[in-house]
Write a protein that holds these residues in place. Structure first.
Motif, PDB file in Angstrom:
ATOM      1  N   PHE A  41      -5.504  -9.548   8.302  1.00 46.24           N
ATOM      2  CA  PHE A  41      -4.393  -9.630   7.362  1.00 46.24           C
ATOM      3  C   PHE A  41      -4.303  -8.308   6.608  1.00 46.24           C
ATOM      4  CE2 PHE A  41      -5.668 -14.235   7.466  1.00 46.24           C
ATOM      5  CZ  PHE A  41      -4.527 -14.692   8.100  1.00 46.24           C
ATOM      6  N   ASP A  42      -3.117  -7.789   6.465  1.00 44.69           N
ATOM      7  CA  ASP A  42      -2.927  -6.525   5.766  1.00 44.69           C
ATOM      8  C   ASP A  42      -1.887  -6.731   4.680  1.00 44.69           C
ATOM      9  OD1 ASP A  42      -2.555  -3.969   4.859  1.00 44.69           O
ATOM     10  OD2 ASP A  42      -2.351  -3.068   6.841  1.00 44.69           O
ATOM     11  N   GLU A  43      -2.308  -6.557   3.441  1.00 45.02           N
ATOM     12  CA  GLU A  43      -1.391  -6.762   2.319  1.00 45.02           C
ATOM     13  C   GLU A  43      -0.235  -5.768   2.323  1.00 45.02           C
ATOM     14  OE1 GLU A  43      -3.269  -8.903  -1.450  1.00 45.02           O
ATOM     15  OE2 GLU A  43      -3.765  -6.788  -1.295  1.00 45.02           O
ATOM     16  N   ALA A  44      -0.379  -4.671   3.023  1.00 46.60           N
ATOM     17  CA  ALA A  44       0.728  -3.718   3.103  1.00 46.60           C
ATOM     18  C   ALA A  44       1.903  -4.289   3.878  1.00 46.60           C
ATOM     19  CB  ALA A  44       0.261  -2.419   3.754  1.00 46.60           C
ATOM     20  N   LEU A  45       1.658  -5.358   4.636  1.00 53.08           N
ATOM     21  CA  LEU A  45       2.691  -5.998   5.456  1.00 53.08           C
ATOM     22  C   LEU A  45       3.263  -4.973   6.429  1.00 53.08           C
ATOM     23  CD1 LEU A  45       4.216  -8.257   2.645  1.00 53.08           C
ATOM     24  CD2 LEU A  45       2.535  -8.888   4.400  1.00 53.08           C
ATOM     25  N   ASP A  46       4.575  -4.766   6.417  1.00 53.40           N
ATOM     26  CA  ASP A  46       5.161  -3.845   7.399  1.00 53.40           C
ATOM     27  C   ASP A  46       5.588  -2.516   6.775  1.00 53.40           C
ATOM     28  OD1 ASP A  46       7.221  -4.858   5.887  1.00 53.40           O
ATOM     29  OD2 ASP A  46       8.586  -5.189   7.574  1.00 53.40           O
ATOM     30  N   ASP A  47       4.995  -2.164   5.642  1.00 51.84           N
ATOM     31  CA  ASP A  47       5.349  -0.930   4.929  1.00 51.84           C
ATOM     32  C   ASP A  47       4.539   0.237   5.499  1.00 51.84           C
ATOM     33  OD1 ASP A  47       5.763   1.147   3.105  1.00 51.84           O
ATOM     34  OD2 ASP A  47       5.945  -0.228   1.404  1.00 51.84           O
ATOM     35  N   ALA A  48       5.112   0.937   6.468  1.00 50.15           N
ATOM     36  CA  ALA A  48       4.393   2.016   7.148  1.00 50.15           C
ATOM     37  C   ALA A  48       4.082   3.174   6.199  1.00 50.15           C
ATOM     38  CB  ALA A  48       5.211   2.517   8.339  1.00 50.15           C
ATOM     39  N   ASP A  49       4.998   3.484   5.283  1.00 53.74           N
ATOM     40  CA  ASP A  49       4.748   4.574   4.335  1.00 53.74           C
ATOM     41  C   ASP A  49       3.575   4.238   3.421  1.00 53.74           C
ATOM     42  OD1 ASP A  49       6.861   6.017   5.374  1.00 53.74           O
ATOM     43  OD2 ASP A  49       8.303   5.291   3.891  1.00 53.74           O
TER      44      ASP A  49
END
Length: 316
Positions: free
Chosen positions: A19-27
């Motif tokens: 799980f990545d809290e950044a979700l889909d925010d590539a920047d």
């Protein structure tokens, strides 16, 4: 509707386990990776370009602040730019995370949040940090005060409303299920106050899931949410339908935390037994599962998400 994602291969299966809290925010992911290497300039550029998009700013700062090295690099940034409001708020949120992990005293985190708030009076993010801290350690009055400070600066703050719902849902669990519980009133009020295109329209679904979590933890609901009558009553069905209809009409592709809402909505539709609607949501979620609400009340979120997705898509 876009076509379903391709079947998960071995590499994607491994990736889906994290799980990545950044979700889909590539920047955000790039800035976080640079910060891990001590290059805080990338985080600086990221927050400058985020500007006063308060939901996105809150999302990005809280994710960066979760990293164990963040406080040290935020201090180095402040040494280089002593007047930087961005560095100050990043340090404040990092101190909150350290306090929540027992690595520093809550009073130090509160002081850092108030200092950051003084540097940027219009920014709700320092108060979001304080709200995170008070939800874990403070009194109900402390929580309400912090929430009001966030809302005074940005009335539709997504993360702050989710935190309030989670906090309220845990109140008075000893009485068991209560269709008139305050968490439902709060969620309905917030949804009604928000603009028509606000994702707070889905807040009543969040409230329903959070209340289930609290009731199940107290032994008033079964540990399997799909087996619980919590999702099959008339009021629950109305809430789910209204939220799903809103998503069909608005589907805010650009909101930084939309995938959190999609996971809650997919979970609700699956528990309600609406497989086709859940499948449409799983297509949109793709590989961006979130721990909540799949972990509710005390489940392995990877297993729960995979089973629900397979059931909805007919691949079980």
């Amino acid at each position: 509707m876009s076509p379903p994602p391709p079947p998960l291969g071995r590499g994607r299966r491994r990736a889906a386990q994290a799980f990545d809290e950044a979700l889909d925010d590539a920047d955000l992911m790039a800035a976080r990776a640079a910060l891990a290497q001590g290059r805080w300039q990338n985080a600086r550029s990221l927050l400058v370009h985020t500007g006063d998009d308060w939901d996105r700013r809150g999302h990005r700062v809280t994710v960066l602040a979760r990293e164990s090295y963040c406080a040290a690099w935020a201090r180095e940034w402040l040494l280089a730019e002593p007047e930087s409001a961005d560095a100050s708020v990043l340090l404040a949120l990092a101190q909150v995370r350290r306090a929540l992990r027992g690595k520093t005293k809550p009073v130090r985190a509160r002081e850092a949040c108030r200092e950051a708030a003084d540097r940027a009076p219009a920014d709700p993010t320092p108060w979001l940090g304080l709200l995170l801290l008070e939800c874990a350690t403070g009194t109900d009055q402390d929580v309400v005060r912090a929430f009001e400070q966030v809302r005074a600066r940005y009335a539709d703050h997504h993360h702050a409303h989710h935190l309030m719902v989670a906090r309220l849902a845990g109140r008075r669990t000893e009485a068991g299920p209560d269709p008139l519980h305050e968490v439902y009133d709060f969620a309905n009020w917030a949804a009604e106050q928000a603009p028509a295109d606000s994702p707070l329209a889905i807040l009543p679904v969040i409230a329903h899931a959070e209340r289930y979590r609290a009731l199940a933890a107290a032994g008033h609901e079964p540990a399997d949410p799909a087996a619980s009558g919590h999702w099959s009553g008339r009021r629950a069905r109305q809430v789910m339908k209204a939220a799903f209809d809103w998503w069909l009409e608005w589907e805010l592709e650009g909101h930084p935390r939309r995938l959190i809402d999609l996971n809650f909505l997919a979970h609700a539709k699956f528990c309600e037994g609406r497989g086709a609607e859940a499948a449409a949501l799983f297509h949109r979620i793709g590989r961006y599962a979130t721990p909540a609400p799949w972990s509710y009340p005390d489940r392995d979120p990877h297993t729960a998400f995979a089973a629900a997705r397979a059931g909805a898509l007919g691949t079980a």
